[in-house]
Each structure stands twice: as structure tokens, then as C-alpha cells.
Enzyme design. Structure first.
Site: not given
Ligand code: UT7
Length: 349
Positions: A114, A276, A306
């Protein structure tokens, strides 16, 4: 010593639009979840056979070269940033050199994910300032769609990423009111594995507990990429999203402030911040932390997702095309991502 200025800029995104609803055909997700957590509404996916990371880079480069008022033959160095190269090796730089029929100039590939484009700008800046090169082409391009896990297993990663390319031509300028003021590069490899694609790779994690009697006869043909690795989804990017998020919202403001302080400037002096495009929530957090107004920050992750190394030049190009960046404006580029690596560049347009 001359400064480096952006003499031309271009971007390219594939025609194929993939909405959040389109993704629900392949995995358990929803438009509401994706928009709420990331701000993304849609992204572009390259044509599976016609378009590659290099061909998209060529499209963006062609526009940047034309806008700089030069030809491909005038380019004297290429820097290509990507994490999704056409080949494992050689890198995309030489493929672009061939495709654009450039002279036998140097071509350098950058692997900083990134923050790859901001790292590339910093490298180009050093070559310009020392007088070594006069027309450096810097490209950021990604074809993520070729290697994402579109099943529910990979949904936390695959909904975020999109394809596209951006490019600039850097040239020397003696104008003291124009050009790159400073660049700032950082890394911390402590958490390298929390945002990574492990295979194919030469790390020993997979093989360490196999205890093969003979080497390499044991599994000829599986040394580099085994069926087990594929079954374990190790050929797809892995991301511990929440941990990356927490680090990003600290390092983004830090590296932006470092750039401002180095130049005796304040957040109110920024005309345009191009962060970014990792996640709209990260950009909004950074904006709020630095007390920036909406017209001081450009975001377009809503449309493109992204695009990793391409996201900064795409957002910069779009902001400029929309008339949001004018001559003499103070522009800040900032990025954070896998490695971790993070970086900023401060420039006068
Ligand atoms: O550019 C490179 C650098 N990358 C970044 O900067 C990314 C930084 N991180 C993020 O943007 C966020 O952490 C994400 C968007 C990737 C994820 O969001 P989050 O709010 O941190 O979600 P999480 O990973 O904590 O997941 C929460 C819940 C989980 O379910 P349970 O365990 O609570 O039942 C996941 O399984 O959301 C679920 N989940 C989804 N649900 C529907 C994860 N991805 C999805 C999805 N659709 N696509």
C-alpha cells in the site's frame, strides 16, 4: 539542487464494475456490511485475459507521459510499484519498458504494497535531485481480482480490494515554489505476517514440521506450492483487519505530522491530503484527528475499493482532474500497509 515536480499524471481503471451486491452471489456478505465497515460501494475488476497489472500501468503511463509533453522515448528511468505482478519474476518494470518501446533504460520494481507508490516517489525524488535522471516514470498498478478468495472464507479481504493503475512523470524544477518538499519512509516488520500472502514463498513455516527423510526428492513439484497450501488458502492474502486498522490510525497521522513539522508547516496549510484508500473509516479517522475539513481530503474508495499501490496516484489524478488541486497548492500523500510500511510525501503542485 533541483526539486522534483510532477509534470504529468494519469490513471486507468477497468470498465468492469463490480458492486457490493454482485459479491453476494459468491459469498455471505451484504452491501450494508461493506458500506458500513469500509465505505466501499463498488470496485473495478480487470478483464481476466486482456488486462494485466502491466497493461493497466501502460494505460496510466501513456496519459501521464502525454500530459508531461514528452514521449515514451524521453523517459530515462522506470519505477513500478505493485504486489500483484504479471510474473513472480521478472517484475512489471521491464514488461512496461517492452510494451511502451522505451529505450534500454533502468527499470526498478518496488514491493511495498500500500505504501509502494509513496516509496517509489521518494526513490525517484532522490534520482532527480542528484541530477541522474530528468524524466522518471513512476507507476502503481494492481490486478487484485486475479488472486482473491471469493468464497465466504476470504470475505474480510476480498470485498475491500479493486483493480486499477496510476502513474506520474517526475522532472526536475528550479522553481522554489514547486515540487517535492520532503518524503518520509518507515517500516516495522514485527507484525509482517498479519497482512501477508505467504505462498508461493521460501519461508520455512510449512516445511519445518514435515521432517522429510530425503531432500528434495520427498515432494518434487510441491516444494514451492503444495496442494495442502492451496487447501489452507495460503495462496490468498491473509489479513488480521482489526489489528491493521488500529496501527494504521496511529501511523497515518504520525507520518503526516512528521512531513509538516519537517517543513515548518501546520495541518491548516494542507490544501489536499491524498491518503492511501485503505478504508473510508481510516481516512475519516485521520481527517478528524488532524482537524482537516472535507475539502482538504480526497477519497474515492467508494468507487474503486482499495487498489493498494495504485490508490494514491489514482486519487491524486482524480482530485487534480476535478480541479481540486491547483498550481502552488500544498499536497500531502500518505500511505500505510503490509509490512508494516508507511510513508508520506509533501509537495507543492
Ligand atoms: O490497505 C492495506 C491495509 N489494510 C487496511 O488498512 C485494512 C484495515 N482493516 C479494516 O479495514 C477492517 O478491519 C475490515 C474492513 C477488514 C474488517 O472490518 P472489521 O470491522 O474490523 O471486522 P472484523 O474483521 O472484526 O469482523 C467482524 C465480523 C466477523 O464476524 P463475527 O466473528 O463477529 O461473527 C466477520 O466474520 O464481520 C464478519 N465479516 C463479514 N461479514 C460480512 C468479515 N468480513 C465480512 C464481510 N461481510 N465481507
Amino acid at each position: 539542487m533541483p526539486r522534483s515536480k510532477i509534470a504529468g499524471i494519469g490513471m486507468y481503471v477497468p470498465k468492469n464494475i463490480f458492486t457490493n451486491n454482485d459479491l453476494t452471489k459468491y459469498m455471505e456478505t451484504s452491501d450494508a456490511w461493506i458500506q458500513e465497515r469500509t465505505g466501499i460501494k463498488e470496485r473495478r475488476y480487470a478483464d481476466r485475459t486482456e488486462e494485466t497489472t502491466t497493461t493497466m500501468g501502460v494505460e496510466a503511463a501513456t496519459i501521464a507521459i502525454e500530459r508531461a509533453g514528452i514521449t515514451a522515448q524521453d523517459v530515462d528511468f522506470i519505477i513500478f510499484a505493485t504486489l500483484s505482478p504479471d510474473y513472480y519474476f521478472p517484475g512489471c518494470g521491464v514488461l512496461l519498458q517492452r510494451a511502451m518501446k522505451m529505450k534500454e533504460i533502468g527499470a526498478l520494481d518496488i514491493r511495498n504494497q500500500c505504501s509502494g507508490f509513496v516509496y517509489a516517489i521518494s526513490v525517484a525524488d532522490q534520482f532527480i535531485k542528484t541530477g541522474m535522471y530528468k524524466n522518471i516514470l513512476v507507476v502503481g498498478s494492481e490486478k487484485h481480482s486475479f488472486g482473491l478468495d471469493f468464497s465466504t472464507r476470504g470475505r474480510n479481504v476480498s470485498v475491500i480490494f479493486g483493480d486499477g493503475a496510476g502513474a506520474v512523470i517526475l522532472q526536475p524544477t528550479e522553481n522554489t515554489n514547486q515540487g517535492i518538499l520532503s518524503t518520509h519512509l518507515h517500516s516495522d516488520g514485527e507484525a509482517a505476517e498479519i497482512l501477508a500472502m505467504y505462498n508461493p514463498g521460501t519461508h520455512a513455516n510449512h516445511w519445518a514440521n514435515k521432517n522429510y527423510a530425503t531432500f528434495p526428492e520427498a515432494e518434487i513439484g510441491e516444494m514451492f506450492m503444495s496442494h495442502e497450501m492451496i487447501d489452507n488458502a495460503e495462496n490468498f492474502p491473509y489479513m488480521d483487519g482489526p489489528s491493521v486498522f488500529k496501527k494504521a490510525i496511529v501511523k497515518f497521522p504520525e507520518v503526516i505530522m512528521e512531513a509538516l513539522q519537517t517543513n515548518g508547516l501546520q495541518t491548516s496549510d494542507i490544501n489536499m491530503l491524498i491518503p492511501h484508500q485503505a478504508n473510508l473509516r481510516i481516512s475519516q479517522f485521520v481527517q478528524q484527528k488532524l482537524g482537516l475539513s472535507d475539502n482538504q481530503v480526497h477519497n474515492n474508495i467508494q468507487k474503486y475499493g482499495n487498489t493498494t499501490a495504485a490508490s494514491v496516484p489514482i486519487a491524486l489524478c482524480e482530485a487534480w482532474e476535478e480541479g481540486k488541486i491547483k498550481e502552488g497548492d500544498l499536497v500531502c500523500l500518505a500511505a500505510f500497509g503490509s509490512g508494516f510500511t508507511w510513508a508520506s510525501a509533501l509537495l507543492k503542485w
